[in-house]
Design a protein around this motif. Sequence first.
Motif, PDB file in Angstrom:
ATOM      1  N   ARG A 136     -15.145  -3.776  -9.739  1.00 45.50           N
ATOM      2  CA  ARG A 136     -14.786  -2.364  -9.750  1.00 45.50           C
ATOM      3  C   ARG A 136     -13.332  -2.151 -10.144  1.00 45.50           C
ATOM      4  NH1 ARG A 136     -19.341  -2.609  -9.875  1.00 45.50           N
ATOM      5  NH2 ARG A 136     -20.923  -1.558  -8.618  1.00 45.50           N
ATOM      6  N   GLU A 137     -12.606  -3.218 -10.306  1.00 49.91           N
ATOM      7  CA  GLU A 137     -11.215  -3.180 -10.733  1.00 49.91           C
ATOM      8  C   GLU A 137     -11.084  -4.050 -11.987  1.00 49.91           C
ATOM      9  OE1 GLU A 137      -8.733  -1.422  -9.380  1.00 49.91           O
ATOM     10  OE2 GLU A 137     -10.035  -0.583  -7.814  1.00 49.91           O
ATOM     11  N   PRO A 138     -10.020  -3.867 -12.771  1.00 44.53           N
ATOM     12  CA  PRO A 138      -9.841  -4.709 -13.960  1.00 44.53           C
ATOM     13  C   PRO A 138      -9.882  -6.193 -13.608  1.00 44.53           C
ATOM     14  CG  PRO A 138      -8.278  -2.895 -13.985  1.00 44.53           C
ATOM     15  CD  PRO A 138      -8.947  -2.852 -12.641  1.00 44.53           C
ATOM     16  N   PHE A 139     -10.572  -6.969 -14.407  1.00 47.09           N
ATOM     17  CA  PHE A 139     -10.706  -8.400 -14.142  1.00 47.09           C
ATOM     18  C   PHE A 139     -10.569  -9.249 -15.397  1.00 47.09           C
ATOM     19  CE2 PHE A 139     -14.870  -7.114 -15.504  1.00 47.09           C
ATOM     20  CZ  PHE A 139     -15.397  -8.216 -16.169  1.00 47.09           C
ATOM     21  N   LEU A 140     -10.911  -8.670 -16.559  1.00 48.02           N
ATOM     22  CA  LEU A 140     -10.873  -9.463 -17.792  1.00 48.02           C
ATOM     23  C   LEU A 140      -9.487 -10.035 -18.059  1.00 48.02           C
ATOM     24  CD1 LEU A 140     -13.009  -7.455 -20.383  1.00 48.02           C
ATOM     25  CD2 LEU A 140     -13.491  -9.725 -19.492  1.00 48.02           C
ATOM     26  N   TYR A 141      -8.455  -9.225 -17.795  1.00 50.23           N
ATOM     27  CA  TYR A 141      -7.102  -9.687 -18.100  1.00 50.23           C
ATOM     28  C   TYR A 141      -6.738 -10.930 -17.299  1.00 50.23           C
ATOM     29  CZ  TYR A 141      -5.100  -7.929 -13.710  1.00 50.23           C
ATOM     30  OH  TYR A 141      -4.783  -7.743 -12.375  1.00 50.23           O
ATOM     31  N   LYS A 192      -3.623   9.610  -6.645  1.00 51.04           N
ATOM     32  CA  LYS A 192      -4.542   8.943  -7.563  1.00 51.04           C
ATOM     33  C   LYS A 192      -5.909   8.706  -6.941  1.00 51.04           C
ATOM     34  CE  LYS A 192      -0.911   6.478 -10.090  1.00 51.04           C
ATOM     35  NZ  LYS A 192      -0.406   5.137 -10.508  1.00 51.04           N
ATOM     36  N   ARG A 193      -6.058   9.123  -5.667  1.00 54.54           N
ATOM     37  CA  ARG A 193      -7.299   8.866  -4.932  1.00 54.54           C
ATOM     38  C   ARG A 193      -7.689   7.391  -5.015  1.00 54.54           C
ATOM     39  NH1 ARG A 193      -9.945  12.201  -2.383  1.00 54.54           N
ATOM     40  NH2 ARG A 193     -11.879  10.996  -2.489  1.00 54.54           N
ATOM     41  N   LYS A 194      -6.748   6.548  -4.615  1.00 56.81           N
ATOM     42  CA  LYS A 194      -6.977   5.110  -4.633  1.00 56.81           C
ATOM     43  C   LYS A 194      -6.702   4.521  -3.267  1.00 56.81           C
ATOM     44  CE  LYS A 194      -6.276   3.756  -9.466  1.00 56.81           C
ATOM     45  NZ  LYS A 194      -5.523   2.857 -10.372  1.00 56.81           N
ATOM     46  N   VAL A 195      -7.425   3.445  -2.980  1.00 57.40           N
ATOM     47  CA  VAL A 195      -7.205   2.659  -1.765  1.00 57.40           C
ATOM     48  C   VAL A 195      -6.845   1.241  -2.196  1.00 57.40           C
ATOM     49  CG1 VAL A 195      -8.234   1.758   0.346  1.00 57.40           C
ATOM     50  CG2 VAL A 195      -8.897   4.007  -0.505  1.00 57.40           C
ATOM     51  N   THR A 253      -7.311  -9.473  -2.641  1.00 62.27           N
ATOM     52  CA  THR A 253      -7.033  -8.037  -2.684  1.00 62.27           C
ATOM     53  C   THR A 253      -8.245  -7.306  -3.224  1.00 62.27           C
ATOM     54  OG1 THR A 253      -6.092  -8.237  -4.902  1.00 62.27           O
ATOM     55  CG2 THR A 253      -4.559  -8.371  -3.046  1.00 62.27           C
ATOM     56  N   ALA A 254      -8.275  -5.993  -2.980  1.00 65.47           N
ATOM     57  CA  ALA A 254      -9.372  -5.159  -3.462  1.00 65.47           C
ATOM     58  C   ALA A 254      -8.883  -3.726  -3.542  1.00 65.47           C
ATOM     59  CB  ALA A 254     -10.584  -5.272  -2.529  1.00 65.47           C
ATOM     60  N   GLY A 255      -9.716  -2.867  -4.125  1.00 65.38           N
ATOM     61  CA  GLY A 255      -9.367  -1.461  -4.245  1.00 65.38           C
ATOM     62  C   GLY A 255     -10.591  -0.595  -4.093  1.00 65.38           C
ATOM     63  N   GLY A 256     -10.367   0.692  -3.926  1.00 65.47           N
ATOM     64  CA  GLY A 256     -11.458   1.638  -3.809  1.00 65.47           C
ATOM     65  C   GLY A 256     -10.994   3.024  -4.192  1.00 65.47           C
ATOM     66  N   ARG A 257     -11.945   3.979  -4.183  1.00 64.58           N
ATOM     67  CA  ARG A 257     -11.631   5.335  -4.634  1.00 64.58           C
ATOM     68  C   ARG A 257     -11.983   6.389  -3.588  1.00 64.58           C
ATOM     69  NH1 ARG A 257      -9.987   5.548  -9.680  1.00 64.58           N
ATOM     70  NH2 ARG A 257     -10.308   3.736 -11.032  1.00 64.58           N
TER      71      ARG A 257
END
Length: 1005
Positions: A400-405, A937-940, A980-984
Motif C-alpha cells: 500500500r506504500e511505494p516499494f519498487l524504488y 495529508k490524511r496519513k498515518v 515501518t508502515a503507513g495508512g490513510r
Amino acid sequence: MCLADGCSNSNETLGPPLACHQEEPERDGHFERESGVPFSPEMTQGYADSPPMSTYKSSEQIRQSFLDFFREKGHEIVPSAPLVPQNDPTLLFTNAGMNQFKDVFLGTGTRPYRRAANTQKCLRVSGKHNDLEEVGHDTYHHTFFEMLGNWSFGDYFKREAIRWAWELLVERWGLDPDRLYVTVHEGDEALGLAPDTEAADLWKSETSIDPSHIKFCPTKDNFWMMGDTGPCGPCSEIHIDLRPDEERQRVPGITLVNADDPRVIEIWNLVFIQYNALPDGRLEPLKAKHVDTGMGLERIVAVLQGKTSNYDTDLFAPILQRAAELSPRPEVRGYDDLRVEDERERERIRVALRVVADHIRAIAFAIADGVVPGNTGRGYVIRRILRRAVRYGYQTLNFREPFLYRLVEPLAHKMGNVFPEIERHRAYVERVIRAEEESFLATLGTGLAFFERLLPYLKAAAEGRPIEAIREDLQRDSQAIDLLQKAYVDTADRKAMVEAFLKSAAEKNVPGEVAFLLHDTYGFPIDLTQLMAREEGLGVDMARYEELMQRQRERARAASTFGAVVLTADDEEAGWKRISEGEDSVFVGYDTTRVEAARIRALRTVETPHGPRHELVLDQTPFYAESGGQVGDTGVLRVGDEEIQVRDTQKLGGHIVHYVDRLPKEPDAPVEAVVDAARRKRIEKHHTATHLLHAALREILGTHVQQKGSLVAPDRLRFDFSHFERVTPELLRQIEARVNEVIQRNVPRIEERDVPFQEAIARGAMALFGEKYGDRVRVITFDPNFSMELCGGTHVAATGELGVFRIISEGSVASGIRRVEALAGQEALNWINQQLSELEQARGQFKSLQRPLDEEIALLLETQRRLEKELAALRRAQQKARLATLVEQAHRVNGLRVVTGEMEALSMDELRELVQALRDQMGREGVAVLGTTDPEKRKVYLAAAVTDDVVGRGVEAGRLVGEVARIVGGGGGGRPTLATAGGRQPEKLREALEAVPRLVQQMVG
C-alpha cells in the motif's frame, strides 16, 4: 524476408536441402535476428539432473567469460549503448546489440576497430517485440534483457564466427556437443540465392558437430534483413536440446529444431551480412562482409546453471528475495518460500513476484539512461511498465506504500559492476520511481475498487445469467449505480444507462465508458484495463473507448487558443473567406524580412472570450510561425494606405496564419509584409544560444542529455532537458564558459536546407525524438565538431553576434527533467548590470564590513542554522524523555513488555529513530509500536521494533506492523527487528495501537 523462429519439416542435412513445407504457428518475434529471450520451465525438464557443466558458474562469470573469450580473439570490448538510441529517431529503445553499429552496416560510419564484442542492454516492449502482457505469467518473456554479441566489420567472416562459437560453447563452457544443432539458409530462388553450403561445410570442417545435426531452413527463418533495402545476409542459428536422454533417443532432436518445442531452443544466432538489398528486390554482393551475432544472457545463464526457469537464476534471485521480504503478507517469505496451501494462490504470488522482478530492471535502467516516466513516447512505455508492477504489488503482494524504488538497491548491487550507471545514478532512479509510485498509488486503490465493484455484474452477464436478475441486483446497488453515472456522463436516463452497461457486459466486454473513466480519472493505461479484463475472461469495447478518446482530443483542441481549423476554400463553417486562388503560406523568411507584393489568400474573424480575433493567410510571407520553441514573428502589413499590425504568427493546419489587429478594407490589394527585424534579431540570438547551450550540456554533463522542451523568445530562452540530478553552480559556470568561448570564436553558421534525413543523422546531426521529419531536412551547424541540429528556426549568421551568454537559473520541472533559463546579447548585459546594482545595494545594508560580503551573509546564515539545530535537539530530547514514561506504562503479554504510544507530528524517519531508541532502551523482552499522524495529508505513520530475543518467540516487527497498518487502512513491513508502515485513516490510530497487545498475544500463542 525477416528471420524468425520456425522450420520443422526437413530431416535431411547436407546435399540438396528439402524445403520446410509445414505451416508454422506465429512466432513471438524475439529471435528475428538475435537470441534475446529466455525460456520456459518445460525446456529443461529432465535436463537439470545432468547439467552441461560440472562446476556452477555465476552470471557474472558467464558474462565475463564471453567477453574474455572474444578479447583473446582480438576484439575490442565496447560499452553497452544506452537504452535510448543515440541519433536514431527511428527506434524507441535499443532492442538489439547491433543498433549502435547500424551506421557501419549502412556504410555511413566507421569505427577505429574492426572486431568488437559486448553485452548490450536491450528493452523490447513495443511494436512486434511486445511481450509485456506475457511477462510474469510465463518464465521466459522479459522486457529488459542483455544481449551478448560479437561483430566483424569487413574483417573475419563465416569460418571464424562458426569456429569460435563452437569453441566457446563446447570447449570453454562444456556444453554437450551431442545436444547442439545448427541451421543454415536453404537458399531462395526468388532472391537468386543458392543454399548456404559454405556455412554448412564450415560447420563440418571447423567443428566436431555431428553432420546429421545440421539443418537447412527457409528465408523466413534463416535470412536477416535490416529493412526492405540495405545490408542483409543468411544466418546460422545454434540450438540446444534440453530433453531427457530417454526422450532424445526416442525422438531425434533435428526434427524439433524450429518446431516450436520449448525444450529445443535457439541459444545463439550468427548473421553473415554479405548482400545489399536493392529497391527492385535484387541482391548485390557487398564489398565488405560483416558478422553480427547475438546470444541472450538470461537464456544461456539458465542453460549453464541447469535451471528450469530464468527466474531461478542468480540474475533475478536477489530482487525476488527482496520483494518477498518487503511484502506485508507474512506468508510470503521468499520466491520459493511461500507459506500458502492453495496452489493457485501460490502461483498467483509467484507471478506477481516475477512481474515485479522483471519490471524493476527495465524501469531502473531506462531511467538511468535518461527516460522519465511520462505520457508520450519512451516515457509512456516506462510509465506503463511501472504501473503494471505497482498494480501486481498492490493486488497480490498487499503493498500500500511505494516499494519498487526499494528494489533498485539489490539490482544495482547485482549489475552495477558491468553497468556502472545504475549505481552512479541510483539515488536519482530511486527518487523518480518513488515519485511515480506515490502518484499512481493515490488513485490506484480507488480505480481498482471501482472496477471490482462492477466486476460481478460484468461477469454475471458474460456468463449468460438472466439479464432481468442482474438488472434488479444492479438497480439495488446504489454505489455501483453512482459509479456508472460517472462513466455514462452522456446518458441522462438511468434505465438507458443500465441497459447499455448490461448490453456490453453480455457481449463479454468491459464497456468503453468504464475503460475511459479508468483512464481519464484514475490514470489506468488502456492496456492495464485490458489486462485486468482478460484476467477475468473479458474484453474491452475498444471502439467505444476510442470514440470517447477522440471526443476528448477534439474538446481539448476546441479549447485551445488556436483551434484546429482546416483552411479550405469552401469551409464556411470555419468562417474563412477566400480572397484569391493559388498556393499559400510559402515561407521566405530565411532570406528576407520583407515581401513587397504578397497577396491575401483568405481571412476571417473569430469571436473569443477576449473579443474578436482577426486572421489572414498570405500567398508568401517572411513571418516565422511559432514552432520548435521559437515564438512567432510580429510586424506590419501595408495594404493600400492601411498599416495593419501583426501581433502574432502561428501554424494552423499546415498554413501560416497572421493574427492582425484588424482586417484590411481592400483585401484584394497587394500587401507589403514587413517583419519587426529588431525583434527577430533578438529571437535569433536566443535560438542560436539554445543550440550552443544544448551542445555544451551534452559535452559537459554527458550524451544522456536530450532536449525535452524549449522557448525561444526575444527577451530570454528556456531549455528543458533530461538529467539525473541538480546541475551544480560549478558545472553551470563551465557550461556558460563553453558557450561564451564559442561566441568569442565568432563561428559562422552553416545552413543546409535540403539534406536527406538519413544522411544528416549519419553525419551526427541531433534529431529530437518524437518530432516528425520529412525525407529531406534543414541542418544548422555551428562548428561540425560542436553543434549540428535538424532545425527549422532562424539563426544569426555567426556566433559573435550573440555578444555574451548568461545562465540565470537552473531547476527541476519534473522527475528527471531540468530547466535552464538564459539570456544572450543585450538582455544578458542588462541582467548583469542589474545584478551588479543589487550587489551594491546589499553591501550598503552593512554599515561597516569586517569581512567580504559573502562571508558576512554566510555568518548570519550559520547562526540561524545553529539556532534551528538547537531547537530541533530540544524537541528530540522531549520526545525521548517521553519514552521512559511509555516503558513504565507497558503492557505485559506472556512475559513481554509491549509498549505503544501516539507521538506528536513526526516524519517517518523521526518515528523510526524513536522506535529504534525505544528498542535499545528496553534491551530484551521488548515489543514497541509507535504511531503518528499527518492530518493535512490524511496519513498515518507506524514504526515497530522488537528486541532480538523476542523474534525467536514468533513476534516479528514486519508482520506486526503490517497487521496494525491494516486497521488504519494501509500496509507495510520490513525486517524482523525493525519495520515501518503507513495508512490513510488517521482517526483509527488509537484503535490500532490498542490492538497491539492482542496481536502480540496471538503471535506468541
